[in-house]
Design a protein around this motif. Structure first.
Motif, PDB file in Angstrom:
ATOM      1  N   ARG A  62     -17.433  53.807 -35.130  1.00  0.00           N
ATOM      2  CA  ARG A  62     -18.608  53.855 -34.256  1.00  0.00           C
ATOM      3  C   ARG A  62     -19.746  54.703 -34.799  1.00  0.00           C
ATOM      4  N   SER A  63     -19.713  55.022 -36.083  1.00  0.00           N
ATOM      5  CA  SER A  63     -20.901  55.610 -36.702  1.00  0.00           C
ATOM      6  C   SER A  63     -21.977  54.540 -36.785  1.00  0.00           C
ATOM      7  N   THR A  64     -23.223  54.943 -36.598  1.00  0.00           N
ATOM      8  CA  THR A  64     -24.315  53.970 -36.578  1.00  0.00           C
ATOM      9  C   THR A  64     -25.403  54.343 -37.582  1.00  0.00           C
ATOM     10  N   ASN A  65     -26.147  53.327 -37.990  1.00  0.00           N
ATOM     11  CA  ASN A  65     -27.277  53.527 -38.876  1.00  0.00           C
ATOM     12  C   ASN A  65     -28.341  52.506 -38.493  1.00  0.00           C
ATOM     13  N   TYR A  66     -29.596  52.926 -38.546  1.00  0.00           N
ATOM     14  CA  TYR A  66     -30.691  52.070 -38.112  1.00  0.00           C
ATOM     15  C   TYR A  66     -31.799  52.019 -39.149  1.00  0.00           C
TER      16      TYR A  66
ATOM     17  N   SER B 255     -23.995  48.843 -30.325  1.00  0.00           N
ATOM     18  CA  SER B 255     -22.734  49.310 -29.761  1.00  0.00           C
ATOM     19  C   SER B 255     -21.697  48.208 -29.926  1.00  0.00           C
ATOM     20  N   ARG B 256     -20.455  48.572 -29.707  1.00  0.00           N
ATOM     21  CA  ARG B 256     -19.380  47.586 -29.838  1.00  0.00           C
ATOM     22  C   ARG B 256     -18.338  47.796 -28.753  1.00  0.00           C
ATOM     23  N   ASP B 257     -17.745  46.693 -28.337  1.00  0.00           N
ATOM     24  CA  ASP B 257     -16.652  46.709 -27.366  1.00  0.00           C
ATOM     25  C   ASP B 257     -15.475  46.016 -28.032  1.00  0.00           C
TER      26      ASP B 257
END
Length: 118
Positions: A55-59, A70-72
């Motif tokens: 769940r690390s994010t980058n934009y 996000s993810r489920d």
């Protein structure tokens, strides 16, 4: 094999919001790196946002502070919440999955069109 189906695109006025969804089939969704890319007319496809299995994010700089990925994992779905939309966000948005032990297996959805009017 991973199949990806995007939904949620459409026409929205500048300043509005949309939420894109990408439903993934296949096993091991929770292990995949998931991302959203976009391609505007006459331009190359570019990364919008990516989320790791942890769940690390980058934009992309152009969407920071406005978009949220996000993810489920229970639903095998990744989302892109887009707020404060601008006309320059107009593009076909593609869902991407990177799978495999070294994330060398690359899968794409067919895309969903987002049009932001001024």
């Amino acid at each position: 094999q991973v199949q990806l189906v995007e939904s949620g695109g459409g026409l929205v006025q500048a300043g509005g919001s949309l939420r894109l969804s990408c439903a993934a089939s296949g096993s091991r969704f929770r292990d995949n790196v998931m991302g959203w890319y976009r391609q505007a007319p006459g331009k190359q496809r570019e990364l919008v946002a990516v989320i790791s299995s942890g769940r690390s994010t980058n934009y992309a700089d152009s969407v920071k502070g406005r978009f949220t990925i996000s993810r489920d994992n229970a639903k095998n779905t990744v989302y892109l919440q887009m707020n404060s939309l601008k006309p320059e966000d107009t593009a076909v948005y593609y869902c991407n999955a990177k799978a495999g032990a070294t994330y060398n297996m690359n899968y794409w959805g067919k895309g969903t069109l987002v049009t932001v009017s001024s």
